[in-house]
Design an enzyme around this catalytic site. Sequence first.
Site, PDB file in Angstrom:
ATOM      1  N   GLU A 163       0.794  -1.232   0.000  1.00  0.00           N
ATOM      2  CA  GLU A 163       0.000   0.000   0.000  1.00  0.00           C
ATOM      3  C   GLU A 163       0.833   1.292   0.000  1.00  0.00           C
ATOM      4  OE1 GLU A 163      -3.131  -0.029   2.812  1.00  0.00           O
ATOM      5  OE2 GLU A 163      -3.909  -1.919   2.099  1.00  0.00           O
ATOM      6  N   GLU A 356      -5.418  -8.613   0.359  1.00  0.00           N
ATOM      7  CA  GLU A 356      -6.124  -8.307   1.611  1.00  0.00           C
ATOM      8  C   GLU A 356      -7.608  -8.075   1.358  1.00  0.00           C
ATOM      9  OE1 GLU A 356      -4.731  -5.019   3.997  1.00  0.00           O
ATOM     10  OE2 GLU A 356      -2.659  -5.655   3.729  1.00  0.00           O
TER      11      GLU A 356
HETATM   12  C1  GCO Z   1      -4.062  -1.700   5.150  1.00  0.00           C
HETATM   13  C2  GCO Z   1      -3.025  -2.476   5.740  1.00  0.00           C
HETATM   14  C3  GCO Z   1      -3.457  -3.341   6.897  1.00  0.00           C
HETATM   15  C4  GCO Z   1      -4.672  -2.827   7.667  1.00  0.00           C
HETATM   16  C5  GCO Z   1      -5.961  -3.399   7.099  1.00  0.00           C
HETATM   17  C6  GCO Z   1      -7.180  -2.807   7.816  1.00  0.00           C
HETATM   18  O1  GCO Z   1      -4.615  -2.156   4.152  1.00  0.00           O
HETATM   19  O2  GCO Z   1      -4.299  -0.607   5.647  1.00  0.00           O
HETATM   20  O3  GCO Z   1      -2.411  -3.314   4.763  1.00  0.00           O
HETATM   21  O4  GCO Z   1      -2.306  -3.282   7.668  1.00  0.00           O
HETATM   22  O5  GCO Z   1      -4.579  -3.210   9.012  1.00  0.00           O
HETATM   23  O6  GCO Z   1      -6.080  -3.077   5.768  1.00  0.00           O
HETATM   24  O7  GCO Z   1      -7.186  -1.421   7.654  1.00  0.00           O
END
Ligand code: GCO
Length: 456
Positions: A163, A356
């Site tokens: 990200e 994710e």
């Molecule tokens: C993100 C990160 C994760 C977060 C999850 C929830 O996408 O921000 O990769 O570390 O914890 O997405 O916000």
Amino acid sequence: MPFPQEFLWGVATASYQIEGSPYKVGGGRSVWDMFCERPGAIRDQSNGDVACDHYNRYVSDVALMSDLGIPNYRLSVSWPRVMPDGVGAINSEGLAFYDRLLDELLAKGVQPHVTLFHWDMPVELYLKGGWLNRDIADVFADYTQVIVDKLSDRVASWMTLNEPQCFIGLGMQAGIQAPGDRHSFKQILLAGHHALLAHGKAVQVIRARSAKPARVGWAPVGNPCIPQTNHPADIDAAREATFNAQEKTIWSHSWWNDPVFFGGYPQHELRVFGSDVPEPRQGDMETIAQPLDFFGANIYMGDMVCAHPVTGDPIPAEYPQGTGRTVYHWPVTPEALYWGPKFFHERYGKPVVITENGIGISDWVALDGKVHDPQRIDYLSRYLLALEQAINEGVEIDGYFQWSLMDNFEWQEGYRFRFGLVHVDYQTQKRTPKDSAYWYRDLIASNGAILHPEAL
Ligand code: GCO
């Protein structure tokens, strides 16, 4: 149609969010250790000093995954745990931790998938300019070499950066995440260019030095745009809005993925971003555009749009009144896991991996000693049904990593929001698999078939 037989089911975590900070055990401090000390930075005034104490509890955490039949685990390596100053000296115990962790995973039948950078930049590098200093690309490549030389004989796939939109946009422009700076748009585009260079150089190191063939990608985030209706005009508007930013925004999907997959910044954003655009040096774009094996995407929700009735241009559309919301107040929009992979696969032509997806809920242990989280089961079911529909319509989707294995440090929200399949009692460190953990176990065992109870 069920999911493909070779579909990768997994869970994801990140070093700073679960391990406990490395600086007390021979590692260095990260920008998150620094940021957590800033008054008001973290909603519950917490930090990642202990988190889930995974550094000391990894054997039982791996056993949890194995007992749940989870075959793939996306973890991240803490740069400052392995290289306290980010360059030079190696903390041998830090590297040995990941060595032991990967052996434990494989011994319990879980394939490791490694993210090299999930936001915990060593403070010493930040003090030298961090992502604003072009040298970071070579420094990141050197760090990558240390990790690849030690672990690559056991890694199933690599993701370079998690990200960049967050660690650049939220960390360096909005200032609500570490390191908490507020730079100009021009400056963060320069920082982003250096992050892209770091990505490309890391891919080169992996390709040159990996002890075994491994798939390589990265894990950007961003909301795909979703059409308000299935009318072709709305679908065209959603596709247009997904890739063509209407304003100077770091959240443009194409701004990050076109350099990586096409070797050039997108013409539309170059016009919109104007004089803020960084000037690549000779060879930069070729370095950035190293061939990747999959299109990684962290997807939680979609931004709804519709077509202007006359021009057809995308215009923001309201979610239906009363749309379900998560504890982050994110809208529950399962269609994001249909349209997002569809649009990304159309544009970039690579198999998609959902690196994710999950839901934050403020859940707790009930009087019966269990954690009942029907909303998480329903959320995951709806999103996976949408993903399955995309697969059945021919979108190449290779895998899904649920965020997250366990409740953890949710960045600026501290420990208020819980994303885990497994509940963590932060006072006792007791792990309690939630109802969703057992549901996910059965989902994996059935390769998705339990999404269709009528067919069972
Ligand atoms: C993100 C990160 C994760 C977060 C999850 C929830 O996408 O921000 O990769 O570390 O914890 O997405 O916000």
